[in-house]
Scaffold this motif. Sequence first.
Motif, short mmCIF file in Angstrom:
data_model
loop_
_atom_site.label_atom_id
_atom_site.label_comp_id
_atom_site.label_asym_id
_atom_site.label_seq_id
_atom_site.Cartn_x
_atom_site.Cartn_y
_atom_site.Cartn_z
N UNK A 45 0.83 -1.22 0.00
CA UNK A 45 0.00 0.00 0.00
C UNK A 45 0.86 1.27 0.00
N UNK A 46 2.18 1.11 -0.27
CA UNK A 46 3.08 2.23 -0.53
C UNK A 46 3.47 3.02 0.72
N UNK A 63 6.82 7.20 -4.66
CA UNK A 63 5.79 6.88 -5.65
C UNK A 63 4.42 7.37 -5.18
N UNK A 64 4.09 7.08 -3.92
CA UNK A 64 2.77 7.46 -3.39
C UNK A 64 2.60 8.98 -3.39
N UNK A 67 1.93 10.26 -6.85
CA UNK A 67 0.59 9.95 -7.36
C UNK A 67 -0.49 10.75 -6.65
N UNK A 68 -0.28 11.04 -5.37
CA UNK A 68 -1.29 11.80 -4.62
C UNK A 68 -1.31 13.26 -5.06
N UNK A 99 -6.88 10.41 1.53
CA UNK A 99 -6.48 9.02 1.32
C UNK A 99 -5.99 8.41 2.63
N UNK A 160 1.92 -2.36 -10.98
CA UNK A 160 0.68 -1.61 -10.76
C UNK A 160 0.53 -0.46 -11.74
N UNK A 162 0.86 -0.89 -14.90
CA UNK A 162 0.30 -1.46 -16.14
C UNK A 162 -1.22 -1.39 -16.13
#
Lengths: 162, 252
Positions: A45-46, A63-64, A67-68, A99, A160, A162
């Motif tokens: 869950x990063x 990464x998280x 993306x957020x 989130x 994830x 893809x």
Amino acid sequence: MALRSVLVRAAEDFRRRCVAQSLTRTFRSPFTTAVVLDDLKYAESHEWVKLEGDYAVVGITHHAQGELGDVVFVDLPEVGRQVSKGESFGVVESVKAASDVYSPISGEIVAVNSELAESPALVNKGPFDEGWIMKVKLKDREEIQSLLDAEKYKQHVEESAH
Amino acid sequence: MKLLRLQGFPILQQLYLEERLLRATTHNWCLINQGTNPPAIIVGISGKPEKLLDVKAVLQDNIPVIRRFSGGGTVIVDTDTVFVTLICRRDAVTLPDLYPRPIMEWTEHLYLPAFQTVPSFHLLEHDYVLGDRKFGGNAQSIIKDRFLHHTSFLWDYQDFRMAYLKLPQRTPTYRLARSHSDFICRLKDYMPSREAFTDYIVKAFEQQFRLQEISLDEVEKTQPSSVPHITSTQVFTTADLQQSIMPLIVKG
């Protein structure tokens, strides 16, 4: 002799930079530019975990945070609270979205990063250092074994995407 | 996807219900609520009334202020607002991961057929717009393997109510320092009726989901409120609001 000293110092500086870089690997793939640190463990869950003896520092990954988007608020958990592996321990708000973030390990929260109250953007700026969220006294060290190492987390991010 | 249609359902109860359906059930849901009474101000999860509102005016006029569990900004809602909420499992959508921007873009495609008769509907930054004028405010709550995306559509609005809201610190780039009345538009100027609007939405959603209508009674029977779950929605009391402006009064 002076030239030799300069060359020795330059070689030593170069050696120190190489050692520092070996602890940090920047992974770039066609799908992600995530930064992954070798000495951390990761949840799917990063979230990341850094072991410090009987304690674990927890935050969200590069990464998280990418993306957020811009983090505008972090709802910090209370010190003294018990968390279980996989349980939501707080919320990260980024512009329009709230989130949940999930604890990778079980234990007692002994510290939270109060800097995030005034500067939530630290999560974006330094997700693996100044953007840390909480520190937990470990209940069960065995739980660490089930987390992903850097290589497996890297693969997880690739898959994830893809 | 279960479709729950409501008429004038109080927004506080709607938010409690949404949080429960997101956190304590496994179904996909669509809620459509035609307006709410009395009017209320809803701030996002981190919203501070003293920064977002003319608190003195809000207190004087006794407008309820609610902090919702999702992110995003501040809205004032009333009988002229149409609320549409989507609550989905991860496997209901073709997204690699549940993050705000991909979800937002997915909803744009979901809504597109509903606005076929209206020129230039699109998602601009985080807002649904016609041209460059906002008519719907969005917010999300994302948990493990589920998400909620809710929108308050401006079917109509009263200018005097917008005066309770301060200009926020963060505004979208496309707003370009425009006043509220130049920045937003009324959906009623573009749609034949509210009923037609919600019918268009239902037909648009039916292109991706099989909708099963359910009543509120059935929801209460099958998804009881007794199931424990995290609840973040809260109402600001009069004391909370007065406290929020206390430092400002002392300074003044």
